[in-house]
Design a protein around this motif. Structure first.
Motif, PDB file in Angstrom:
ATOM      1  N   THR A  52       0.858  -1.182   0.000  1.00 32.14           N
ATOM      2  CA  THR A  52       0.000   0.000   0.000  1.00 32.14           C
ATOM      3  C   THR A  52       0.894   1.230   0.000  1.00 32.14           C
ATOM      4  OG1 THR A  52      -0.065   0.141   2.412  1.00 32.14           O
ATOM      5  CG2 THR A  52      -1.764  -1.224   1.343  1.00 32.14           C
ATOM      6  N   ALA A  53       0.305   2.382  -0.264  1.00 36.80           N
ATOM      7  CA  ALA A  53       1.062   3.626  -0.281  1.00 36.80           C
ATOM      8  C   ALA A  53       1.670   3.899   1.094  1.00 36.80           C
ATOM      9  CB  ALA A  53       0.171   4.780  -0.711  1.00 36.80           C
ATOM     10  N   ALA A  54       0.942   3.597   2.151  1.00 35.63           N
ATOM     11  CA  ALA A  54       1.443   3.822   3.508  1.00 35.63           C
ATOM     12  C   ALA A  54       2.644   2.917   3.796  1.00 35.63           C
ATOM     13  CB  ALA A  54       0.334   3.575   4.526  1.00 35.63           C
ATOM     14  N   GLN A  55       2.575   1.678   3.339  1.00 33.74           N
ATOM     15  CA  GLN A  55       3.692   0.754   3.548  1.00 33.74           C
ATOM     16  C   GLN A  55       4.927   1.221   2.779  1.00 33.74           C
ATOM     17  OE1 GLN A  55       1.607  -2.752   2.230  1.00 33.74           O
ATOM     18  NE2 GLN A  55       1.458  -3.567   4.314  1.00 33.74           N
ATOM     19  N   LYS A  56       4.718   1.681   1.555  1.00 36.42           N
ATOM     20  CA  LYS A  56       5.841   2.186   0.757  1.00 36.42           C
ATOM     21  C   LYS A  56       6.483   3.400   1.428  1.00 36.42           C
ATOM     22  CE  LYS A  56       3.966   0.721  -3.688  1.00 36.42           C
ATOM     23  NZ  LYS A  56       3.436   1.170  -4.978  1.00 36.42           N
ATOM     24  N   LYS A  57       5.648   4.293   1.964  1.00 38.56           N
ATOM     25  CA  LYS A  57       6.162   5.482   2.623  1.00 38.56           C
ATOM     26  C   LYS A  57       6.943   5.104   3.876  1.00 38.56           C
ATOM     27  CE  LYS A  57       4.807  10.038   4.205  1.00 38.56           C
ATOM     28  NZ  LYS A  57       3.706  10.986   4.388  1.00 38.56           N
ATOM     29  N   ALA A  58       6.444   4.155   4.647  1.00 39.70           N
ATOM     30  CA  ALA A  58       7.128   3.718   5.864  1.00 39.70           C
ATOM     31  C   ALA A  58       8.486   3.103   5.528  1.00 39.70           C
ATOM     32  CB  ALA A  58       6.262   2.720   6.625  1.00 39.70           C
ATOM     33  N   ILE A  59       8.532   2.300   4.495  1.00 36.24           N
ATOM     34  CA  ILE A  59       9.794   1.691   4.074  1.00 36.24           C
ATOM     35  C   ILE A  59      10.756   2.775   3.606  1.00 36.24           C
ATOM     36  CG2 ILE A  59      10.875   0.222   2.324  1.00 36.24           C
ATOM     37  CD1 ILE A  59       8.348  -1.551   2.512  1.00 36.24           C
ATOM     38  N   SER A  60      10.256   3.734   2.859  1.00 29.95           N
ATOM     39  CA  SER A  60      11.084   4.819   2.353  1.00 29.95           C
ATOM     40  C   SER A  60      11.701   5.605   3.504  1.00 29.95           C
ATOM     41  CB  SER A  60      10.249   5.740   1.472  1.00 29.95           C
ATOM     42  OG  SER A  60      10.976   6.884   1.113  1.00 29.95           O
ATOM     43  N   GLN A  61      10.892   5.943   4.498  1.00 26.38           N
ATOM     44  CA  GLN A  61      11.401   6.702   5.644  1.00 26.38           C
ATOM     45  C   GLN A  61      12.412   5.892   6.444  1.00 26.38           C
ATOM     46  OE1 GLN A  61       7.747   7.773   7.585  1.00 26.38           O
ATOM     47  NE2 GLN A  61       7.505   9.659   6.396  1.00 26.38           N
ATOM     48  N   ALA A  62      12.158   4.609   6.608  1.00 33.35           N
ATOM     49  CA  ALA A  62      13.080   3.752   7.355  1.00 33.35           C
ATOM     50  C   ALA A  62      14.421   3.644   6.627  1.00 33.35           C
ATOM     51  CB  ALA A  62      12.472   2.367   7.551  1.00 33.35           C
ATOM     52  N   MET A  63      14.375   3.513   5.312  1.00 33.16           N
ATOM     53  CA  MET A  63      15.619   3.404   4.547  1.00 33.16           C
ATOM     54  C   MET A  63      16.388   4.724   4.559  1.00 33.16           C
ATOM     55  SD  MET A  63      15.984   0.354   3.755  1.00 33.16           S
ATOM     56  CE  MET A  63      17.498   0.621   2.893  1.00 33.16           C
ATOM     57  N   LYS A  64      15.679   5.834   4.446  1.00 32.96           N
ATOM     58  CA  LYS A  64      16.351   7.133   4.499  1.00 32.96           C
ATOM     59  C   LYS A  64      17.044   7.325   5.838  1.00 32.96           C
ATOM     60  CE  LYS A  64      13.516   9.500   1.096  1.00 32.96           C
ATOM     61  NZ  LYS A  64      12.461  10.481   0.843  1.00 32.96           N
ATOM     62  N   ALA A  65      16.373   6.910   6.919  1.00 33.18           N
ATOM     63  CA  ALA A  65      16.977   7.015   8.254  1.00 33.18           C
ATOM     64  C   ALA A  65      18.201   6.112   8.355  1.00 33.18           C
ATOM     65  CB  ALA A  65      15.949   6.654   9.320  1.00 33.18           C
ATOM     66  N   ALA A  66      18.116   4.918   7.812  1.00 30.42           N
ATOM     67  CA  ALA A  66      19.244   3.990   7.856  1.00 30.42           C
ATOM     68  C   ALA A  66      20.418   4.530   7.047  1.00 30.42           C
ATOM     69  CB  ALA A  66      18.814   2.622   7.326  1.00 30.42           C
ATOM     70  N   TRP A  67      20.140   5.088   5.872  1.00 31.04           N
ATOM     71  CA  TRP A  67      21.209   5.647   5.051  1.00 31.04           C
ATOM     72  C   TRP A  67      21.864   6.840   5.753  1.00 31.04           C
ATOM     73  CZ3 TRP A  67      17.377   5.522   0.472  1.00 31.04           C
ATOM     74  CH2 TRP A  67      17.362   4.235  -0.086  1.00 31.04           C
ATOM     75  N   LYS A  68      21.031   7.679   6.386  1.00 29.72           N
ATOM     76  CA  LYS A  68      21.560   8.844   7.096  1.00 29.72           C
ATOM     77  C   LYS A  68      22.449   8.394   8.249  1.00 29.72           C
ATOM     78  CE  LYS A  68      20.110  13.149   9.244  1.00 29.72           C
ATOM     79  NZ  LYS A  68      18.963  13.975   9.637  1.00 29.72           N
ATOM     80  N   LYS A  69      21.995   7.397   8.993  1.00 34.31           N
ATOM     81  CA  LYS A  69      22.771   6.875  10.114  1.00 34.31           C
ATOM     82  C   LYS A  69      24.100   6.296   9.626  1.00 34.31           C
ATOM     83  CE  LYS A  69      22.491   3.526  13.871  1.00 34.31           C
ATOM     84  NZ  LYS A  69      21.689   2.472  14.486  1.00 34.31           N
ATOM     85  N   ARG A  70      24.040   5.573   8.530  1.00 31.67           N
ATOM     86  CA  ARG A  70      25.268   4.971   7.984  1.00 31.67           C
ATOM     87  C   ARG A  70      26.226   6.051   7.484  1.00 31.67           C
ATOM     88  NH1 ARG A  70      25.763   0.302   3.317  1.00 31.67           N
ATOM     89  NH2 ARG A  70      28.010   0.259   3.351  1.00 31.67           N
TER      90      ARG A  70
END
Length: 79
Positions: A52-70
């Motif tokens: 769903t769009a909400a699931q895609k957005k949640a994954i996107s935000q989680a990946m952006k946070a992970a990339w920023k942390k890395r």
């Protein structure tokens, strides 16, 4: 049966037993057995449920946070 043909037949039997043992070992490693389920034919894939769009957005935000942390941890280790 002469000695040469007897020796050849013994060697053939030996190789057939080795081949059977190798096939059994391969079947054990791949998980396929004579009485078990056969593997799916190559080229068939299990279909995924669409996100769903909400699931895609949640994954996107989680990946952006992970990339920023890395990225920030990479900068700290480089200094």
């Amino acid at each position: 049966m002469n000695a040469a043909s007897k020796a050849i037949q013994i060697e053939i039997d030996k190789r057939e037993r080795e081949l059977a043992a190798l096939r059994a070992a391969l079947a054990t490693l791949t998980g396929s057995t004579a009485g078990g389920r056969a593997k799916a034919p190559a080229g068939t894939r299990r279909k995924r449920k669409p996100l769903t769009a909400a699931q895609k957005k949640a994954i996107s935000q989680a990946m952006k946070a992970a990339w920023k942390k890395r990225k920030t941890s990479d900068k700290k280790t480089a200094e």
